[in-house]
Design an enzyme around this catalytic site. Sequence first.
Site, PDB file in Angstrom:
ATOM      1  CE  LYS A   1     -11.593 -11.419 -13.315  1.00  0.00           C
ATOM      2  NZ  LYS A   1     -10.461 -11.735 -12.467  1.00  0.00           N
TER       3      LYS A   1
ATOM      4  CG  HIS B   1       3.262  -2.440 -14.963  1.00  0.00           C
ATOM      5  ND1 HIS B   1       2.988  -3.638 -14.322  1.00  0.00           N
ATOM      6  CD2 HIS B   1       4.368  -2.662 -15.710  1.00  0.00           C
ATOM      7  CE1 HIS B   1       3.895  -4.536 -14.682  1.00  0.00           C
ATOM      8  NE2 HIS B   1       4.743  -3.970 -15.525  1.00  0.00           N
TER       9      HIS B   1
ATOM     10  CG  MET C   1      -1.185  -8.781  -6.511  1.00  0.00           C
ATOM     11  SD  MET C   1      -0.122  -7.909  -7.683  1.00  0.00           S
ATOM     12  CE  MET C   1       0.934  -9.260  -8.180  1.00  0.00           C
ATOM     13  NE  ARG C   2      -9.515 -11.572  -7.685  1.00  0.00           N
ATOM     14  CZ  ARG C   2      -9.188 -12.845  -7.474  1.00  0.00           C
ATOM     15  NH1 ARG C   2      -8.202 -13.152  -6.675  1.00  0.00           N
ATOM     16  NH2 ARG C   2      -9.849 -13.807  -8.060  1.00  0.00           N
ATOM     17  CG  LEU C   3      -5.890 -10.390 -15.304  1.00  0.00           C
ATOM     18  CD1 LEU C   3      -6.002 -11.438 -16.408  1.00  0.00           C
ATOM     19  CD2 LEU C   3      -5.249  -9.120 -15.839  1.00  0.00           C
ATOM     20  CB  ILE C   4     -10.501  -5.461 -14.096  1.00  0.00           C
ATOM     21  CG1 ILE C   4      -9.593  -4.781 -13.051  1.00  0.00           C
ATOM     22  CG2 ILE C   4     -11.921  -4.921 -14.009  1.00  0.00           C
ATOM     23  CD1 ILE C   4      -9.994  -4.976 -11.612  1.00  0.00           C
TER      24      ILE C   4
ATOM     25  N   GLY D   1       0.777  -1.229   0.000  1.00  0.00           N
ATOM     26  CA  GLY D   1       0.000   0.000   0.000  1.00  0.00           C
ATOM     27  C   GLY D   1       0.806   1.273   0.000  1.00  0.00           C
ATOM     28  CB  SER D   2       4.296   2.242  -0.803  1.00  0.00           C
ATOM     29  OG  SER D   2       4.503   1.828  -2.121  1.00  0.00           O
ATOM     30  CG  ASN D   3       2.032   3.146  -5.731  1.00  0.00           C
ATOM     31  OD1 ASN D   3       2.403   4.153  -6.317  1.00  0.00           O
ATOM     32  ND2 ASN D   3       2.724   2.017  -5.734  1.00  0.00           N
TER      33      ASN D   3
END
Length: 188
Positions: A64, A108, A89-92, A14-16
């Site tokens: 999903k 990214h 870490m999951r694709l939308i 969570g640094s971003n």
Amino acid sequence: MSKVKAAVFASGTGSNFEAIMEAVDLPCEIVLLVCDRPGAKVVEKADKYDVSTFVFSAKDFVSKADCEAELISQLQKAEIEWIFLAGYMRLIGPTLLEAYEHKIINIHPSLLPAHPGKDGIGDAFRAGVSETGVTVHYVDAGMDTGPIIIQESVPILAEDTIDTLATRIHAVEHQLYPRAIRQLIEKK
Ligand code: GRF
């Protein structure tokens, strides 16, 4: 005038998320953190900033689409207009992409289209290239494939290790993401 509401989706440190929360004059208010990893450090950070959290495990949903339908209901309840992925870490999937068309962005740690995927920093380092960087882009159905919004390069120095490179990349991320969010929402 009240600010538009936004959610951060994150799975890790969570640094971003923190950089977005600390950014000055952001034209949006982060009112929700969505996290798919119970126990992730980012959840503690959200608590520190008094941001509501929706923490889930994908295995608790039959599909999903089912999971994303629940996410949409949480997002709508919180009147969210923008979604910022920050180490999610999951694709939308199509359900969420359709509900938030052109309103989901990601950061990214490479100069896309080079080095997409889970280890953008390590892949660039091992490739022996002289520069890598950071990309903020719209999210589509692929892994780190959506249209690019803004990029900043970071040189890879002869004396770099993965760790020193990662530190410089993260420092760039923490400036670039709030800047991109500001420009996007103000439509600059
Ligand atoms: C960042 O490097 C981001 O670019 C990538 O995942 C990492 C998340 O780090 N998508 P953090 O959890 O924000 O510290």
